[in-house]
Design an enzyme around this catalytic site. Structure first.
Site, short mmCIF file in Angstrom:
data_model
loop_
_atom_site.label_atom_id
_atom_site.label_comp_id
_atom_site.label_asym_id
_atom_site.label_seq_id
_atom_site.Cartn_x
_atom_site.Cartn_y
_atom_site.Cartn_z
N TYR A 152 42.15 26.32 -3.14
CA TYR A 152 40.74 26.26 -2.76
C TYR A 152 39.98 25.07 -3.30
CZ TYR A 152 39.48 29.24 -6.96
OH TYR A 152 39.31 29.81 -8.21
N GLU A 153 38.79 24.90 -2.73
CA GLU A 153 37.93 23.74 -3.01
C GLU A 153 38.67 22.44 -2.77
OE1 GLU A 153 35.04 23.57 -6.02
OE2 GLU A 153 34.95 25.74 -6.21
N GLY A 154 39.46 22.46 -1.72
CA GLY A 154 40.27 21.29 -1.39
C GLY A 154 41.68 21.53 -1.88
#
Lengths: 257, 383
Positions: B365-367
């Site tokens: 997550y978050e990239g």
């Protein structure tokens, strides 16, 4: 309402005690904390400040490292700090500590003095009460509850097998027992503000005394660790045999029965 | 280069660590098993100032640096990664874009209660068809008078359902591609805004992960965040800084797992010796320690740059490196920690299996870590 809290920096209660070659305690690498019982005192002072207003001053006798404990108390909410840090104060006995603290506290306007009932390192449980005597103040130790009404304090004090309620007038010295309160965590905001608060560092000269005036009357020449716990003894055999053997060992070896 | 934390950082670490060990640890396993959101702990975090570490005091923040924030998320995650991401998503993904792109009214109305922790925040970027390809947003917004009408949905939203304030993105003009995306501040309870599926996850099970559903949601025009068409920039900048939170979470998870392995190795005996006396185990522990030390330096460096350099384009490379490396470290270390604890490590009696399940998401997550490498490659090739 102005409150003074006397605070000691001690070893973390989980620290492993190491005795060096000359029988002295080795403080290298040990985690230093606010004496847990003094935390109860700080918390109680902060609660009273929240109720009545005023300032909380933390006073401590110690070395350079003691500053961090005073800053932690400030992060919890204490307003001012005083550290008595003098090169001649390597080893102070309880009498000397009380005399020095009394001199420092006398310079601060106070309505009440709080302290922990005992320090977890040397466990002497004397300094606050001796200090009260030096200041000509009444003292009550091991309090579990404190109520202030004007210049009257009502405390519940822990005694063997129960508690006693005492009324006294303030100013006075009260020492905190576990159960008095739940010390707060310093907040992030408190931590940020702590470094800006005034922390005075005093020497004995600043208090108008010399090392000779407070030379310790008692010294501890050496320390030793308690004898290590021996491994338990397993008793073999049938239950009846085991019971007989156990009874014999308890009587003859452990001398417990 | 000063490699020492200052006194404030040391005090902050101690406070968060004590709080985590005494208040967060006791219920961590239970919350994980029952997917129970840590609402009580969130409120305690708010009281301690953990919800607004990097925001200015004028908006109820603490006014501390990114290193203080990294330490906060690290220490919480060392004990409970779900609480760590709850704080991180709230601070970095919701409060921060409002701080960076909001106007004064928006900061007073939304940032202040977020920074104090009175309200909780979330970030609605990801969609079914727009994960790594965030520009592929299909949620739409249409201007109608002094309102924007939003239709669509978001998935995998951390703090969804519990959060009060949401920063969301929507496409206003597909012909403009990324330049057609706008960002908005959306309040829970706005008619048409509901919650859909709650995700059942492998790890961070007590973190809330929900679908957001928008059916003709009317957002007041003053809730546009930045200008129309700024939405993609808002999102990317938000993620550039948000990576520090996730990198810190990964670091904390790794540290917690490593300490469990170290402790166990000193106690467990086989073949007449402790595991810690066996070279094979010693090397495993040493490798964990080496990786964590490297990850820590990268995370703290990224945090340091974030506070010192106020240009996200310059820090983007470092936060991406830190997140990728820390995520990989967390996964390697937690897997090895379970291995060191052996059969017991595989059971729920010990926390390492949870830490291993928690670690996986930090690579995603978050990239994703693949996207992080795209960011790094773009940065190093343009220099």
């Amino acid at each position: 309402m102005n409150i003074v809290v006397t605070l000691k920096q001690t070893f973390d209660t989980e620290a492993k005690i190491v005795i060096d070659g000359s029988g002295k305690i080795d403080a290298a690498g040990v985690n230093l904390v606010i004496n847990p019982y003094d935390e109860f005192a700080v918390e109680e002072a902060l609660k009273l400040k929240e109720k009545f207003g005023g300032e909380v001053t933390v006073v401590s006798l110690g070395g350079d490292k003691t500053e961090s404990s005073i800053r932690t108390a400030m992060a919890m909410g204490a307003d001012l700090g005083v550290l008595i840090n003098d090169p001649s104060l390597e080893n102070v006995d309880e009498w000397a500590a009380a005399e020095i603290l009394a001199k420092a506290v006398a310079q601060i306007p106070y309505d009440l003095i709080l302290a922990g009932r005992i320090a977890v390192d040397d466990g002497s449980s004397q300094v606050a009460v001796r200090m009260a005597d030096a200041l000509n103040l009444p003292s009550v130790s091991s309090i579990l509850k404190l109520d202030i009404d004007g210049d009257k304090a009502t405390v519940i004090r822990e005694i063997d097998g129960g508690s006693e309620t005492i009324e006294l007038s303030i100013p006075a010295v009260l020492t905190a027992q576990k159960g008095l309160n739940e010390p707060r965590y310093p907040s992030m905001m408190g931590i940020m503000k702590a470094k800006k608060k005034e922390l005075k560092v005093l020497t004995l000269a600043d208090l108008g005394i010399t090392a000779a005036d407070v030379a310790s009357k008692m010294t501890a020449p050496k320390f030793s660790l308690p004898t290590p716990r021996k491994a338990g003894k397993m008793i073999a055999g049938e239950p009846a045999e085991q019971a007989a053997e156990l009874a014999k060992l308890l009587r003859e070896e452990a001398k417990a029965i | 280069m000063n490699f020492q934390l200052n006194e404030d950082h040391i005090m902050m670490r101690k406070m968060v660590r004590d709080f985590a060990e005494q208040e967060v640890f006791p219920g961590a396993e239970h919350r994980d098993e029952n997917e129970e959101f840590p609402m009580d702990l969130w409120k305690k975090c708010a009281e301690l100032g953990l919800a607004g570490v990097t925001f200015p005091e004028e908006y109820n923040g603490v006014g501390a640096d990114y290193l203080s924030y990294a330490i906060t998320v690290e220490e919480l995650s060392r004990i409970d990664a779900s609480l760590g991401v709850t704080i991180s998503a709230h601070s970095s993904l919701c409060a921060n874009p409002i701080y960076k792109f909001g106007n004064e009214e928006q900061k007073k109305k939304y940032l202040a209660p977020l920074a104090s922790g009175e309200k909780m925040g979330a970030f609605g970027l990801t969609e079914n068809m727009a994960g790594s390809d965030a520009a592929g947003t299909r949620t739409t917004a249409v201007r109608e008078g002094d309102e924007y009408v939003v239709n669509g949905s978001k998935i995998f939203i951390t703090n969804g359902y519990y959060a009060d304030t949401y920063v969301i993105t929507a496409q206003m003009d597909k012909s403009k591609g990324v330049k057609g995306i706008s960002a908005f501040i959306l309040e829970k309870g706005t008619p048409g805004f509901t919650f859909g599926k709650k995700e059942k996850k492998m790890g961070i099970r007590s973190s809330a992960t929900y679908e957001l559903v928008f059916e003709n949601v009317r957002i007041p025009a003053e809730n546009l965040l930045g200008n129309e068409g700024d939405g993609f920039k808002v999102a990317m900048t938000t993620l550039d800084y948000g990576r520090i939170g996730i990198a810190s979470q990964a670091l904390g998870i790794a540290q917690g797992a490593y300490e469990q392995a170290l402790k166990y190795a000193k106690e467990r005996t086989q073949f007449g010796m402790t595991l810690a006396e066996m070279p094979v185990i010693q090397f495993k522990l040493a490798n964990m320690a080496i990786q964590i030390e490297a990850a820590r330096l990268m995370v703290y460096q990224a945090a340091y740059f974030a506070s010192e350099i106020h240009d996200n384009r310059k820090i983007s490379k470092y936060t991406a490196m830190a997140k990728a490396f820390a995520g990989d470290t967390a996964n390697a270390v937690t897997t090895e920690a379970v291995q060191v604890l052996g059969g017991y490590g595989y059971t729920r009696d010990y926390p390492v299996e949870r830490m291993m399940r928690d670690a996986k998401i930090t690579q995603i997550y978050e990239g994703t870590n693949e996207i992080q490498r795209v960011v790094v490659a773009n940065n190093i090739l343009k220099d």
